[in-house]
Design an enzyme around this catalytic site. Sequence first.
Site, PDB file in Angstrom:
ATOM      1  CD  GLN A  65      -6.230  -3.832   2.108  1.00 56.98           C
ATOM      2  OE1 GLN A  65      -6.075  -4.283   0.974  1.00 56.98           O
ATOM      3  NE2 GLN A  65      -5.295  -3.928   3.028  1.00 56.98           N
ATOM      4  CE  LYS A  92       3.073  -4.572  10.601  1.00 54.48           C
ATOM      5  NZ  LYS A  92       1.721  -3.987  10.516  1.00 54.48           N
ATOM      6  CG  HIS A  99       6.514  -1.769   2.421  1.00 51.85           C
ATOM      7  ND1 HIS A  99       6.474  -0.635   3.187  1.00 51.85           N
ATOM      8  CD2 HIS A  99       5.250  -2.273   2.420  1.00 51.85           C
ATOM      9  CE1 HIS A  99       5.235  -0.450   3.641  1.00 51.85           C
ATOM     10  NE2 HIS A  99       4.479  -1.429   3.193  1.00 51.85           N
ATOM     11  CB  VAL A 109      11.823  -5.401   8.762  1.00 48.18           C
ATOM     12  CG1 VAL A 109      12.999  -4.460   9.008  1.00 48.18           C
ATOM     13  CG2 VAL A 109      12.158  -6.385   7.645  1.00 48.18           C
ATOM     14  CD  GLN A 117      -2.123  -8.870   4.099  1.00 41.84           C
ATOM     15  OE1 GLN A 117      -2.891  -7.937   4.287  1.00 41.84           O
ATOM     16  NE2 GLN A 117      -0.870  -8.685   3.723  1.00 41.84           N
ATOM     17  CG  MET A 172      -1.904  -1.221   1.152  1.00 45.93           C
ATOM     18  SD  MET A 172      -3.497  -0.933   1.959  1.00 45.93           S
ATOM     19  CE  MET A 172      -2.972  -0.624   3.641  1.00 45.93           C
ATOM     20  N   GLY A 173       2.157   1.089  -0.329  1.00 44.84           N
ATOM     21  CA  GLY A 173       3.045   2.242  -0.416  1.00 44.84           C
ATOM     22  C   GLY A 173       3.470   2.780   0.933  1.00 44.84           C
ATOM     23  CG  HIS A 228       7.906   0.331   6.445  1.00 51.42           C
ATOM     24  ND1 HIS A 228       8.149  -1.024   6.381  1.00 51.42           N
ATOM     25  CD2 HIS A 228       6.568   0.466   6.668  1.00 51.42           C
ATOM     26  CE1 HIS A 228       7.027  -1.682   6.604  1.00 51.42           C
ATOM     27  NE2 HIS A 228       6.037  -0.799   6.759  1.00 51.42           N
TER      28      HIS A 228
END
Lengths: 290, 290
Positions: B61, B149, B37, B176, B153, B30-31, B34
């Site tokens: 969502q 994380k 990702h 992370v 999902q 979702m951009g 960090h």
Amino acid sequence: MKLVKTISEVRAEVGRARSSGRSIGLVPTMGFLHEGHLSLADRCCELAGYVVMSIYVNPLQFGPSEDFDEYPRALERDLALAEERGVDLVFAPADRELYPTELTVTVAPRRLADRLCGLSRPGHFEGVLTVVGKLFGIVQPDLAVFGQKDFQQAVLIQKMVIDLDMPVRVEVAPTVREADGIAMSSRNEYLSADERRRALSISRGLAGALRSFRSGERDAAMIGRGVLQTMEEAGGVDVEYVEVVSADDLEPVQQADEETVVVVAARVGTTRLIDNARLGAPDPGLARLL
Amino acid sequence: MKLVKTISEVRAEVGRARSSGRSIGLVPTMGFLHEGHLSLADRCCELAGYVVMSIYVNPLQFGPSEDFDEYPRALERDLALAEERGVDLVFAPADRELYPTELTVTVAPRRLADRLCGLSRPGHFEGVLTVVGKLFGIVQPDLAVFGQKDFQQAVLIQKMVIDLDMPVRVEVAPTVREADGIAMSSRNEYLSADERRRALSISRGLAGALRSFRSGERDAAMIGRGVLQTMEEAGGVDVEYVEVVSADDLEPVQQADEETVVVVAARVGTTRLIDNARLGAPDPGLARLL
């Protein structure tokens, strides 16, 4: 023609065909093949270089009180017919191959499944979309061919492909009819001679709707009433619905036009039959009745 | 690196990469990227010859009272970071590209979505699975990488791929963490300095669970209680759930083992945070806290 029963064999065979540059077509069926299914295979052979037919009576789309157990099966005969019509690969999996564990995730309709056939068959279209989604994942076809006879199903599959961006082209092929007009269906097998005679009122009713539309009638209620009357006059035909709807979203219309479909479901004896006619499209099998 | 905004451009670019013999990897995000990702992008670059990252804040969502509007966005910065990490193609569609019309069909969880995060976020996982299913249909990746994380999902996406026979390999990459132990999340952005200090009790609690498991504790209730206590002692941490569950089916366990996961959700101020620890797997970011 080759027969395989596992997902990994399908993927290996299709992978080879794809590597050789052939486009892949899929015809999903529940078997007990008749000329309706075989016309889908013919269409698929015209459009694709390599044709896969699945033969699988999908338990997920049958309700608990429906005819899953008695649904007719004839694999040997089906294989001969499929081969004759140019199918390259038949995929006939066992239940444990497609549903090895309880499903956690399905493909489900949010809309359009709470009406017409969905009303009497809760969960049916979730079962259909899920198994078709699985077959698309297994075969990864470039195109897939479905019959117009199952009209609500065809609409939902087209919506699925659009909404989930599935890289598959969906073709819907016209309903094939017996000489007397009845839409071909594996379930016709269940009908006694007397029931079969009564069931003809369905296609006769639809032919009447076409005639009425062609002679200028645009009042959807009038068109629907004519179909209902024909079916009721036959006696022994327990009408579930006669609706005059838009081909795009299955919503009832007031004014009929070329994009209108008359959809019908009825029980004759214990057999549930469905049929439909697109008012703007040719239907030679119905036209013969006019 | 190339940026595209339409489905047809993605298909053209990916088609070219595939024709040149490269395997295709996908990192859905979702951009507001960090290091979490970016570690997924790194993993994807190791495993695939051509790496696509999607950047899309998926409205489907988010619940009506959730943070869709305020969710942080920073496309320019994201593009620089993605390029630096070796991403080949960024797909950043507008809403109307992915959802041009009201959805008729979705990918929906039947099970496992009525608990943990699903309890407070009805419809959330249907939204996640649907958009991931769409991205799979658009990109047709050979593999896709998700972060641990978002544990529930990740489990549901793995189930989706199995249940729907999607031809995609799913990789789940470790969480992370910042130097102080907090799991990286775009939503950390919402935390005030004070909230951030309180939020550290989540990872401290999970580190405690790891310590307890490694020193021989197997009673799931005891392990869970320790995590809860650490979080409650911090003050200002509104615990939504602390559960000790099986990594496979998210069912609560009584006896913890290597396949057990401690999953946590809590609100700190108005910010909802989630985190988890697999008791049998290394988590260097948590180990640093021990």
